[in-house]
Scaffold this motif. Structure first.
Motif, PDB file in Angstrom:
ATOM      1  N   ALA A   1       8.958 -57.000   9.028  1.00 40.64           N
ATOM      2  CA  ALA A   1       9.575 -56.412  10.343  1.00 40.64           C
ATOM      3  C   ALA A   1       9.797 -55.058  10.396  1.00 40.64           C
ATOM      4  O   ALA A   1      10.730 -54.437  10.892  1.00 40.64           O
ATOM      5  CB  ALA A   1      11.088 -57.512  10.274  1.00 40.64           C
ATOM      6  N   GLN A   2       8.960 -54.155   9.767  1.00 45.07           N
ATOM      7  CA  GLN A   2       8.888 -52.732   9.920  1.00 45.07           C
ATOM      8  C   GLN A   2       7.553 -52.514  10.419  1.00 45.07           C
ATOM      9  O   GLN A   2       6.532 -52.814  10.132  1.00 45.07           O
ATOM     10  CB  GLN A   2       9.165 -52.333   8.713  1.00 45.07           C
ATOM     11  N   LEU A   3       7.598 -51.399  11.240  1.00 47.46           N
ATOM     12  CA  LEU A   3       6.370 -51.053  11.961  1.00 47.46           C
ATOM     13  C   LEU A   3       5.995 -49.727  10.944  1.00 47.46           C
ATOM     14  O   LEU A   3       6.803 -48.782  10.736  1.00 47.46           O
ATOM     15  CB  LEU A   3       6.616 -50.241  13.296  1.00 47.46           C
ATOM     16  N   HIS A   4       4.507 -49.620  10.531  1.00 53.32           N
ATOM     17  CA  HIS A   4       4.038 -48.837   9.529  1.00 53.32           C
ATOM     18  C   HIS A   4       2.972 -48.073  10.405  1.00 53.32           C
ATOM     19  O   HIS A   4       2.033 -48.905  10.811  1.00 53.32           O
ATOM     20  CB  HIS A   4       3.552 -49.410   8.251  1.00 53.32           C
ATOM     21  N   THR A   5       2.793 -46.702  10.485  1.00 53.68           N
ATOM     22  CA  THR A   5       1.844 -45.918  10.902  1.00 53.68           C
ATOM     23  C   THR A   5       1.187 -45.080  10.036  1.00 53.68           C
ATOM     24  O   THR A   5       1.889 -44.475   9.220  1.00 53.68           O
ATOM     25  CB  THR A   5       2.616 -45.078  12.117  1.00 53.68           C
TER      26      THR A   5
ATOM     27  N   TRP B   1       0.639 -41.597   4.832  1.00 58.63           N
ATOM     28  CA  TRP B   1       1.681 -42.710   5.106  1.00 58.63           C
ATOM     29  C   TRP B   1       2.872 -42.195   4.645  1.00 58.63           C
ATOM     30  O   TRP B   1       2.939 -42.057   3.465  1.00 58.63           O
ATOM     31  CB  TRP B   1       1.365 -44.077   4.838  1.00 58.63           C
ATOM     32  N   ASN B   2       3.945 -42.350   5.327  1.00 59.33           N
ATOM     33  CA  ASN B   2       5.322 -41.733   4.998  1.00 59.33           C
ATOM     34  C   ASN B   2       5.279 -40.405   4.254  1.00 59.33           C
ATOM     35  O   ASN B   2       5.551 -40.350   3.074  1.00 59.33           O
ATOM     36  CB  ASN B   2       6.061 -42.851   3.962  1.00 59.33           C
ATOM     37  N   GLU B   3       4.570 -39.656   4.818  1.00 63.95           N
ATOM     38  CA  GLU B   3       4.403 -38.158   4.107  1.00 63.95           C
ATOM     39  C   GLU B   3       3.649 -38.235   2.703  1.00 63.95           C
ATOM     40  O   GLU B   3       3.801 -37.020   2.070  1.00 63.95           O
ATOM     41  CB  GLU B   3       5.654 -37.489   4.136  1.00 63.95           C
ATOM     42  N   GLN B   4       2.938 -39.231   2.354  1.00 67.94           N
ATOM     43  CA  GLN B   4       2.266 -39.538   1.038  1.00 67.94           C
ATOM     44  C   GLN B   4       0.822 -39.415   1.424  1.00 67.94           C
ATOM     45  O   GLN B   4       0.241 -40.036   2.569  1.00 67.94           O
ATOM     46  CB  GLN B   4       2.831 -40.559   0.550  1.00 67.94           C
ATOM     47  N   ARG B   5      -0.019 -38.753   0.775  1.00 67.92           N
ATOM     48  CA  ARG B   5      -1.561 -39.073   0.988  1.00 67.92           C
ATOM     49  C   ARG B   5      -2.079 -40.168  -0.085  1.00 67.92           C
ATOM     50  O   ARG B   5      -1.773 -40.106  -1.281  1.00 67.92           O
ATOM     51  CB  ARG B   5      -2.223 -37.582   0.657  1.00 67.92           C
ATOM     52  N   PHE B   6      -3.290 -40.854   0.575  1.00 69.18           N
ATOM     53  CA  PHE B   6      -3.895 -41.778   0.020  1.00 69.18           C
ATOM     54  C   PHE B   6      -5.413 -41.460   0.037  1.00 69.18           C
ATOM     55  O   PHE B   6      -6.316 -41.077   1.205  1.00 69.18           O
ATOM     56  CB  PHE B   6      -3.400 -43.073   0.241  1.00 69.18           C
ATOM     57  N   THR B   7      -6.229 -41.835  -0.743  1.00 67.00           N
ATOM     58  CA  THR B   7      -7.682 -42.063  -0.547  1.00 67.00           C
ATOM     59  C   THR B   7      -8.288 -43.032  -0.098  1.00 67.00           C
ATOM     60  O   THR B   7      -9.499 -42.946   0.499  1.00 67.00           O
ATOM     61  CB  THR B   7      -8.233 -41.492  -2.014  1.00 67.00           C
ATOM     62  N   SER B   8      -7.781 -44.150  -0.224  1.00 65.66           N
ATOM     63  CA  SER B   8      -8.174 -45.418   0.689  1.00 65.66           C
ATOM     64  C   SER B   8      -7.002 -46.221   1.451  1.00 65.66           C
ATOM     65  O   SER B   8      -6.049 -46.046   1.145  1.00 65.66           O
ATOM     66  CB  SER B   8      -8.553 -46.267  -0.409  1.00 65.66           C
ATOM     67  N   LEU B   9      -7.402 -47.057   2.263  1.00 66.66           N
ATOM     68  CA  LEU B   9      -6.730 -48.029   3.269  1.00 66.66           C
ATOM     69  C   LEU B   9      -5.921 -48.878   2.038  1.00 66.66           C
ATOM     70  O   LEU B   9      -4.936 -49.339   2.374  1.00 66.66           O
ATOM     71  CB  LEU B   9      -7.372 -48.751   4.190  1.00 66.66           C
ATOM     72  N   SER B  10      -6.711 -49.446   1.214  1.00 63.28           N
ATOM     73  CA  SER B  10      -6.345 -50.269   0.061  1.00 63.28           C
ATOM     74  C   SER B  10      -5.125 -49.679  -0.429  1.00 63.28           C
ATOM     75  O   SER B  10      -4.243 -50.573  -0.860  1.00 63.28           O
ATOM     76  CB  SER B  10      -7.342 -50.621  -0.773  1.00 63.28           C
ATOM     77  N   GLU B  11      -5.382 -48.506  -1.092  1.00 64.43           N
ATOM     78  CA  GLU B  11      -3.886 -47.851  -1.484  1.00 64.43           C
ATOM     79  C   GLU B  11      -2.835 -47.953  -0.593  1.00 64.43           C
ATOM     80  O   GLU B  11      -1.653 -48.118  -1.201  1.00 64.43           O
ATOM     81  CB  GLU B  11      -4.164 -46.499  -1.812  1.00 64.43           C
ATOM     82  N   VAL B  12      -3.016 -47.617   0.614  1.00 70.53           N
ATOM     83  CA  VAL B  12      -1.885 -47.398   1.500  1.00 70.53           C
ATOM     84  C   VAL B  12      -1.356 -49.156   1.823  1.00 70.53           C
ATOM     85  O   VAL B  12      -0.146 -49.247   1.823  1.00 70.53           O
ATOM     86  CB  VAL B  12      -2.360 -47.146   3.050  1.00 70.53           C
ATOM     87  N   ALA B  13      -2.183 -49.872   1.856  1.00 73.04           N
ATOM     88  CA  ALA B  13      -1.730 -51.552   1.628  1.00 73.04           C
ATOM     89  C   ALA B  13      -0.967 -51.799   0.667  1.00 73.04           C
ATOM     90  O   ALA B  13       0.293 -52.359   0.811  1.00 73.04           O
ATOM     91  CB  ALA B  13      -2.919 -52.486   2.172  1.00 73.04           C
ATOM     92  N   ARG B  14      -1.238 -51.284  -0.421  1.00 77.53           N
ATOM     93  CA  ARG B  14      -0.570 -51.605  -1.628  1.00 77.53           C
ATOM     94  C   ARG B  14       0.834 -51.222  -1.662  1.00 77.53           C
ATOM     95  O   ARG B  14       1.608 -51.565  -2.164  1.00 77.53           O
ATOM     96  CB  ARG B  14      -1.559 -51.427  -2.944  1.00 77.53           C
TER      97      ARG B  14
END
Length: 174
Positions: free
Chosen positions: A123-127, A137-150
């Motif tokens: 119930a939350q929108l993630h950009t 995402w949320n002012e944090q840097r990630f090297t892969s989309l899987s890290e973001v999803a995790r």
């Protein structure tokens, strides 16, 4: 596309900009005349002046820059039909609005820096913003989309699948 005297409906990019700037200054009869001149068809009689301006501007731009591809047009038509059905069923008090599906990304496309990926989860929108170095995402840097999803879910996810970039039926293809 360059404007040619034999095809008055075709415009160059520069001529298109001038035409688009002119449209809001025209009265309804002049807009209808411009429609017939540029599109070689009669304008829909029920269109109001503001809507006539918008539709004519869209059609002129589509001629110069290209229109929607068939898959995108079908997706938009399907979404419109779903919206109409959900409005009709909204008259019943037990109906719960169903979120519209995201249109599929173009096949074989790579994510370009600046692209925004949006996903609703819990119930939350993630950009997520695609950057030259990876993802933000949320002012944090990630090297892969899987890290973001995790980070979003707290569990292991295939990032492209989580964000709808990979079709479930296609297996390992991106």
């Amino acid at each position: 596309m360059a404007a040619t005297p034999s095809h008055p409906g075709l415009l160059s990019g520069e001529a298109l900009e001038r035409e688009l700037a002119l449209l809001p200054t025209l009265e309804l009869d002049a807009l209808r005349s411009r429609w017939r001149q540029r599109l070689r068809s009669a304008p829909p009689p029920q269109l109001s002046r503001p809507l006539l301006i918008r539709v004519l501007a869209y059609r002129l731009q589509a001629r110069v820059y290209g229109d929607l591809d068939r898959d995108t047009a079908r997706t938009l038509e399907r979404i419109a039909r779903q919206r109409i059905r959900s409005r009709r069923s909204a008259e019943t008090p037990s109906s719960i609005p169903i979120p519209l599906p995201a249109p599929p990304p173009p096949a074989g496309s790579r994510l370009r820096p600046g692209t925004l990926l949006v996903r609703e989860f819990a119930a939350q929108l993630h950009t997520v913003t695609v950057t030259p170095e990876g993802f933000c995402w949320n002012e944090q840097r990630f090297t892969s989309l899987s890290e973001v999803a995790r980070a979003i879910t707290g569990t292991r996810w295939n990032g492209p699948r989580f964000f709808g970039l990979r079709d479930k039926s296609r297996g390992g293809q991106a």
